[in-house]
Design a protein around this motif. Sequence first.
Motif, mmCIF file in Angstrom:
data_model
loop_
_atom_site.group_PDB
_atom_site.id
_atom_site.type_symbol
_atom_site.label_atom_id
_atom_site.label_comp_id
_atom_site.label_asym_id
_atom_site.label_seq_id
_atom_site.Cartn_x
_atom_site.Cartn_y
_atom_site.Cartn_z
ATOM 1 N N PRO A 43 0.783 -1.235 0.000
ATOM 2 C CA PRO A 43 0.000 0.000 0.000
ATOM 3 C C PRO A 43 0.820 1.292 0.000
ATOM 4 N N SER A 44 2.168 1.205 0.064
ATOM 5 C CA SER A 44 2.947 2.449 0.099
ATOM 6 C C SER A 44 4.327 2.256 -0.533
ATOM 7 N N TYR A 45 4.898 3.369 -1.005
ATOM 8 C CA TYR A 45 6.248 3.341 -1.559
ATOM 9 C C TYR A 45 7.263 3.014 -0.468
ATOM 10 N N TYR A 46 6.962 3.398 0.759
ATOM 11 C CA TYR A 46 7.835 3.080 1.892
ATOM 12 C C TYR A 46 8.018 1.565 2.011
ATOM 13 N N LEU A 47 6.915 0.798 1.942
ATOM 14 C CA LEU A 47 7.011 -0.656 2.058
ATOM 15 C C LEU A 47 7.716 -1.276 0.855
ATOM 16 N N LYS A 48 7.534 -0.702 -0.315
ATOM 17 C CA LYS A 48 8.260 -1.174 -1.501
ATOM 18 C C LYS A 48 9.763 -1.028 -1.274
ATOM 19 N N GLN A 49 10.167 0.107 -0.758
ATOM 20 C CA GLN A 49 11.578 0.357 -0.463
ATOM 21 C C GLN A 49 12.077 -0.547 0.659
ATOM 22 N N MET A 50 11.250 -0.776 1.668
ATOM 23 C CA MET A 50 11.622 -1.664 2.775
ATOM 24 C C MET A 50 11.918 -3.075 2.265
ATOM 25 N N ALA A 51 11.095 -3.573 1.348
ATOM 26 C CA ALA A 51 11.309 -4.908 0.776
ATOM 27 C C ALA A 51 12.654 -4.962 0.062
ATOM 28 N N GLN A 52 12.925 -3.959 -0.719
ATOM 29 C CA GLN A 52 14.178 -3.897 -1.476
ATOM 30 C C GLN A 52 15.380 -3.874 -0.550
ATOM 31 N N GLU A 53 15.333 -3.037 0.453
ATOM 32 C CA GLU A 53 16.468 -2.899 1.363
ATOM 33 C C GLU A 53 16.645 -4.141 2.239
ATOM 34 N N ALA A 54 15.560 -4.809 2.591
ATOM 35 C CA ALA A 54 15.656 -6.029 3.401
ATOM 36 C C ALA A 54 16.416 -7.112 2.646
ATOM 37 N N ILE A 55 16.196 -7.195 1.357
ATOM 38 C CA ILE A 55 16.803 -8.242 0.541
ATOM 39 C C ILE A 55 18.227 -7.904 0.103
ATOM 40 N N ARG A 56 18.550 -6.649 0.047
ATOM 41 C CA ARG A 56 19.855 -6.217 -0.482
ATOM 42 C C ARG A 56 21.038 -6.933 0.183
ATOM 43 N N GLY A 57 20.959 -7.222 1.456
ATOM 44 C CA GLY A 57 22.070 -7.847 2.180
ATOM 45 C C GLY A 57 22.337 -9.297 1.837
ATOM 46 N N CYS A 58 21.418 -9.961 1.154
ATOM 47 C CA CYS A 58 21.646 -11.368 0.813
ATOM 48 C C CYS A 58 21.616 -11.607 -0.689
ATOM 49 N N LEU A 59 21.899 -10.578 -1.458
ATOM 50 C CA LEU A 59 21.943 -10.720 -2.916
ATOM 51 C C LEU A 59 23.192 -11.439 -3.402
ATOM 52 N N GLY A 60 24.302 -11.227 -2.721
ATOM 53 C CA GLY A 60 25.565 -11.739 -3.228
ATOM 54 C C GLY A 60 25.865 -11.053 -4.551
ATOM 55 N N PRO A 61 26.294 -11.806 -5.563
ATOM 56 C CA PRO A 61 26.625 -11.199 -6.856
ATOM 57 C C PRO A 61 25.396 -10.939 -7.745
ATOM 58 N N ARG A 62 24.221 -11.354 -7.284
ATOM 59 C CA ARG A 62 23.012 -11.198 -8.110
ATOM 60 C C ARG A 62 22.514 -9.758 -8.104
ATOM 61 N N ARG A 63 21.817 -9.378 -9.168
ATOM 62 C CA ARG A 63 21.188 -8.048 -9.216
ATOM 63 C C ARG A 63 19.755 -8.178 -8.693
ATOM 64 N N LEU A 64 19.198 -7.057 -8.295
ATOM 65 C CA LEU A 64 17.845 -7.018 -7.742
ATOM 66 C C LEU A 64 16.923 -6.282 -8.701
ATOM 67 N N ARG A 65 15.776 -6.870 -8.972
ATOM 68 C CA ARG A 65 14.737 -6.217 -9.775
ATOM 69 C C ARG A 65 13.490 -6.127 -8.904
ATOM 70 N N ASN A 66 13.095 -4.911 -8.568
ATOM 71 C CA ASN A 66 11.941 -4.671 -7.702
ATOM 72 C C ASN A 66 10.724 -4.336 -8.582
#
Length: 73
Positions: A43-66
């Motif tokens: 329901p908010s851009y804040y939560l979209k960003q929270m999801a992205q930032e939560a996952i960023r630490g376990c990406l390793g060499p992979r890229r993230l597509r939100n």
Amino acid sequence: MSASDYPPSFEPADVLFASPHTYLRRLVVTTSEVEVVITGRVPSYYLKQMAQEAIRGCLGPRRLRNEVQVCSA
């Protein structure tokens, strides 16, 4: 708990499932050797960003597509 607190073997979907935010636990995470994709609705851009930032630490060499959509209820 921040993303850097998770062990390297922690999968991105596990990070969102452990989130205190109900909406983040409902998102779908698809992983491959080169990419992690987050889909779903929040329901908010804040939560979209929270999801992205939560996952960023376990990406390793992979890229993230939100691809999370923000949809007001």
